[in-house]
Design a protein around this motif. Structure first.
Motif, PDB file in Angstrom:
ATOM      1  N   ALA A 172      -5.276  -1.876  -3.823  1.00 34.76           N
ATOM      2  CA  ALA A 172      -6.557  -1.776  -3.125  1.00 34.76           C
ATOM      3  C   ALA A 172      -6.700  -0.381  -2.536  1.00 34.76           C
ATOM      4  O   ALA A 172      -5.712   0.249  -2.137  1.00 34.76           O
ATOM      5  N   VAL A 173      -7.932   0.090  -2.495  1.00 33.60           N
ATOM      6  CA  VAL A 173      -8.273   1.349  -1.848  1.00 33.60           C
ATOM      7  C   VAL A 173      -9.339   1.052  -0.802  1.00 33.60           C
ATOM      8  O   VAL A 173     -10.385   0.469  -1.125  1.00 33.60           O
ATOM      9  N   LEU A 174      -9.062   1.449   0.442  1.00 30.91           N
ATOM     10  CA  LEU A 174      -9.961   1.152   1.552  1.00 30.91           C
ATOM     11  C   LEU A 174     -10.340   2.448   2.249  1.00 30.91           C
ATOM     12  O   LEU A 174      -9.595   3.439   2.215  1.00 30.91           O
ATOM     13  N   TYR A 175     -11.488   2.427   2.879  1.00 25.38           N
ATOM     14  CA  TYR A 175     -11.937   3.555   3.702  1.00 25.38           C
ATOM     15  C   TYR A 175     -12.265   2.999   5.076  1.00 25.38           C
ATOM     16  O   TYR A 175     -13.017   2.024   5.210  1.00 25.38           O
ATOM     17  N   ALA A 176     -11.681   3.579   6.136  1.00 23.26           N
ATOM     18  CA  ALA A 176     -11.815   3.037   7.485  1.00 23.26           C
ATOM     19  C   ALA A 176     -12.273   4.133   8.440  1.00 23.26           C
ATOM     20  O   ALA A 176     -11.872   5.300   8.327  1.00 23.26           O
ATOM     21  N   ILE A 230      -6.983   4.390   3.026  1.00 21.21           N
ATOM     22  CA  ILE A 230      -5.887   3.417   3.068  1.00 21.21           C
ATOM     23  C   ILE A 230      -5.616   2.936   1.648  1.00 21.21           C
ATOM     24  O   ILE A 230      -6.513   2.405   0.982  1.00 21.21           O
ATOM     25  N   TYR A 231      -4.382   3.138   1.187  1.00 17.71           N
ATOM     26  CA  TYR A 231      -3.964   2.721  -0.153  1.00 17.71           C
ATOM     27  C   TYR A 231      -2.910   1.627   0.000  1.00 17.71           C
ATOM     28  O   TYR A 231      -1.926   1.791   0.726  1.00 17.71           O
ATOM     29  N   VAL A 245       1.704  -0.006   2.539  1.00 15.45           N
ATOM     30  CA  VAL A 245       0.476   0.661   2.983  1.00 15.45           C
ATOM     31  C   VAL A 245       0.747   2.144   3.174  1.00 15.45           C
ATOM     32  O   VAL A 245       1.779   2.538   3.739  1.00 15.45           O
ATOM     33  N   LEU A 246      -0.206   2.948   2.730  1.00 12.88           N
ATOM     34  CA  LEU A 246      -0.202   4.381   2.991  1.00 12.88           C
ATOM     35  C   LEU A 246      -1.563   4.734   3.580  1.00 12.88           C
ATOM     36  O   LEU A 246      -2.596   4.483   2.959  1.00 12.88           O
ATOM     37  N   THR A 247      -1.561   5.299   4.778  1.00 15.91           N
ATOM     38  CA  THR A 247      -2.793   5.629   5.489  1.00 15.91           C
ATOM     39  C   THR A 247      -2.824   7.124   5.751  1.00 15.91           C
ATOM     40  O   THR A 247      -1.871   7.674   6.316  1.00 15.91           O
ATOM     41  N   VAL A 248      -3.908   7.777   5.359  1.00 11.91           N
ATOM     42  CA  VAL A 248      -4.012   9.220   5.539  1.00 11.91           C
ATOM     43  C   VAL A 248      -5.394   9.564   6.064  1.00 11.91           C
ATOM     44  O   VAL A 248      -6.397   8.973   5.668  1.00 11.91           O
ATOM     45  N   SER A 249      -5.432  10.497   7.005  1.00 10.79           N
ATOM     46  CA  SER A 249      -6.685  11.004   7.547  1.00 10.79           C
ATOM     47  C   SER A 249      -6.713  12.503   7.315  1.00 10.79           C
ATOM     48  O   SER A 249      -5.910  13.251   7.895  1.00 10.79           O
TER      49      SER A 249
END
Length: 596
Positions: A172-176, A230-231, A245-249
């Protein structure tokens, strides 16, 4: 006349407000359907369809190591979970990586835009997510929406997210973005890691939105916080779902990942619903049992003399504890809704019942111990009532704030404040122990009430701070067992005071002076002033039963002498003192009888 004018004015004000709101809605509808609006939507949608991975991707702007980590995470796996809707919780670690463009020190640019917040220099923290899925026009892809929280020390980020889940490989690919910030479909599409997923996401949202821009935020509008890519890769677990989970900003220079060898644990909405139902059932049963025990305790102290032996401070602290629980369950009931509403309403009703009983018992006991403070006919009485309510809310308000702060941000300071609050509030038996020592009496609280109330009130902290799978996802701490032992030790002291005496644990040299009713008979009858040599042929008579008192007898009719030198049968005086603590003859105040 004035009342009619006031009523008419209120009615006109409500009618005018209704007209204003109706006109505002109509104006908004007209502006939404205006030719300018439709022309703008057409231009915007045409630009959306012309986007390409080569020219519009934000993924390619990330550092090389981040792209490699995300690509490795999103690789197909032979074991993955297809249904991902549910609640997730786990830990994250800050990851250091080689930047795209080095600064003077060889690190990724660490400048944070004004007004933005991030986990600062923290190396780890907690992640909580709620995901909902719905089908899209592409059978291989689901639309994902939900919310997430990033916690670290005093930092908490509340995020809203949307994204896509691929059934074919469990990724899944998410945008937060922060929950009050702008959320656009364009940003999600641009976060896709490959040209294929970029085109697929654009096509899915093109068809899903029906070729019309349903919700619009101007692309030039700045976000008031860090936005996150968020990947995720989902896999099966014995008790549910797990994910990496991998979260990058990119705009706040933050990279977070699940620790090596660990996963974010997930539970489906159905499983979480069952877990919540079990919690509410258990909570409800304990609350009802507590209400029954309290009613039995109230029946065991029906007179002024018996109620004077019950500490109103203990009852006040128990009432505050139940008020905290009532507030927490009320919020949970409103937040869950649906099926939870029934059990939540039952738990809240039970807490209201228990809280009402405690307040009723508290006021009855306080009236006995401070009668002048409850005389509403004089100023002192009204002041006493006001002081009681001020004290109650003065203790309640800081506790409510502490609980809210702990739920919102589990920083070290909030954890310490929560620990202090629990320690203070779970000292509720100490005032009763001290009152027993002062009065020398420890037989006014029922044993089943002491034990049952202790267990019922320990359920909440033990569940949330000792159970690893609690519904609030609070991490267990071994310190909770200190609180449990501390509370049960107080209950044990109260029970032992009933059997060994109220002063059993106090050294003899430190015990307070108490009056003994086993004194010798007075040489002179205080009522008749007859000397001992003038009534040697007659015995003392008990003023209660009017039977002779034998000073040499060891039976239950053995004598007891009050401080005012009146003689009674010991059993008669004990029964009288269950009703009133005053001498039946002269109405002098009698000190309590010492147990043991």
């Amino acid at each position: 006349m004035e009342r009619r004018v006031l009523t008419l004015g209120c009615a006109l004000a409500v009618f005018g407000l209704w007209l204003l709101l109706s006109a505002g809605d109509s104006w908004l509808d007209r502006s939404h359907n205006s030719p300018e609006r439709r022309a703008f939507e057409h231009r915007w949608w045409s630009a959306f369809r012309r986007m390409s991975y080569a020219h519009n991707s934000t993924f390619t702007l990330l550092p090389d190591n981040v792209q490699q980590s995300a690509a490795a995470l999103l690789k197909s796996s032979s074991e993955f979970h297809d249904s991902i809707a549910g609640l997730y919780h786990g830990q994250w670690n800050a990851v250091h990586f080689t930047p795209h463009q080095n600064d003077a020190n060889g690190h990724w640019n660490n400048t944070l835009p004004a007004g933005y917040e991030r986990p600062a220099n923290a190396t780890n923290g907690a992640l909580e997510m709620t995901l909902d899925a719905e089908p899209s026009v592409d059978d291989s892809v689901s639309l994902i929406s939900g919310a997430a929280q990033l916690r670290s020390g005093g930092f908490t980020a509340h995020l809203t997210l949307q994204g896509l889940h691929w059934h074919t490989n469990g990724t899944a690919v998410l945008y937060a973005v922060p929950e009050l910030s702008a959320q656009t479909t364009v940003d999600l599409v641009r976060a896709m890691p490959t040209a294929h997923t970029f085109d697929q996401a654009r096509a899915v949202y093109d068809e899903t939105l029906g070729g019309r821009l349903l919700s619009y935020t101007h692309p030039d509008d700045a976000l008031d916080g860090c936005s996150y890519h968020i990947y995720m890769r989902f896999g099966s677990a014995p008790s549910g779902v797990q994910a990496q989970v991998l979260t990058v900003s990119s705009n706040c220079n933050v990279l977070l990942a699940t620790p090596s060898g660990q996963h974010v644990s997930g539970v489906s909405h159905a499983q979480y619903r069952q877990k919540t139902m079990r919690y509410f059932r258990t909570s409800l049963a304990l609350i009802l049992a507590q209400a029954v025990l309290l009613l039995l305790q109230m029946r065991a102290t029906p007179t002024h003399a018996t109620m004077s032996m019950v500490s109103h401070y203990t009852l006040a602290m128990l009432a505050v504890l139940d008020t905290y629980s009532f507030i927490m369950h009320s919020i949970a009931c409103l937040a869950f809704g649906g099926m939870y509403l029934l059990y939540g309403a039952m738990a809240v009703a039970a807490y209201m019942l228990t809280m009402s009983l405690y307040l009723k018992y508290l006021i009855s006991v306080w009236k006995v111990q401070s009668p002048d403070a409850f005389d509403a006919l004089n100023a002192a009485g009204r002041r006493g009532l006001l002081v009681m309510y001020v004290k109650f809310y003065a203790v309640l308000t800081p506790g409510v704030y502490t609980i809210y702060a702990f739920i919102d941000s589990r920083s070290r300071l909030n954890q310490w404040l929560m620990g202090i609050l629990l320690t203070v509030m779970y000292s509720y038996w100490l005032p009763q122990i001290w009152l027993n020592v002062r009065r020398g009496v420890a037989r006014r609280l029922r044993i089943d009430y002491i034990v049952g109330s202790s267990i019922a009130h320990l359920f909440l902290p033990a569940y949330f701070f000792a159970c690893p799978e609690n519904i609030a996802f609070i991490r267990p701490t071994p310190l909770i067992w200190i609180l449990v032992a501390y509370s049960l030790a107080q209950a044990a002291v109260l029970v032992l005071q009933r059997f060994l005496g109220a002063l059993f644990f106090i050294p003899a040299v430190l015990r307070p002076d108490v009056y003994s009713y086993c004194a010798s008979l007075p040489s002179v009858d205080e009522e008749s002033c007859i000397g001992a040599d003038q009534h040697t042929d007659r015995m003392h008579k008990c003023p209660i039963c009017l039977m002779p008192v034998d000073a040499t007898s060891s039976s239950e009719l053995a004598h007891a002498v009050t401080p005012c030198h009146h003689v009674y049968h010991d059993a008669c005086l004990a029964y009288w003192m269950e009703i009133k603590l005053e001498c039946p003859v002269c109405r002098a105040v009698l000190p309590p009888r010492v147990d043991g």
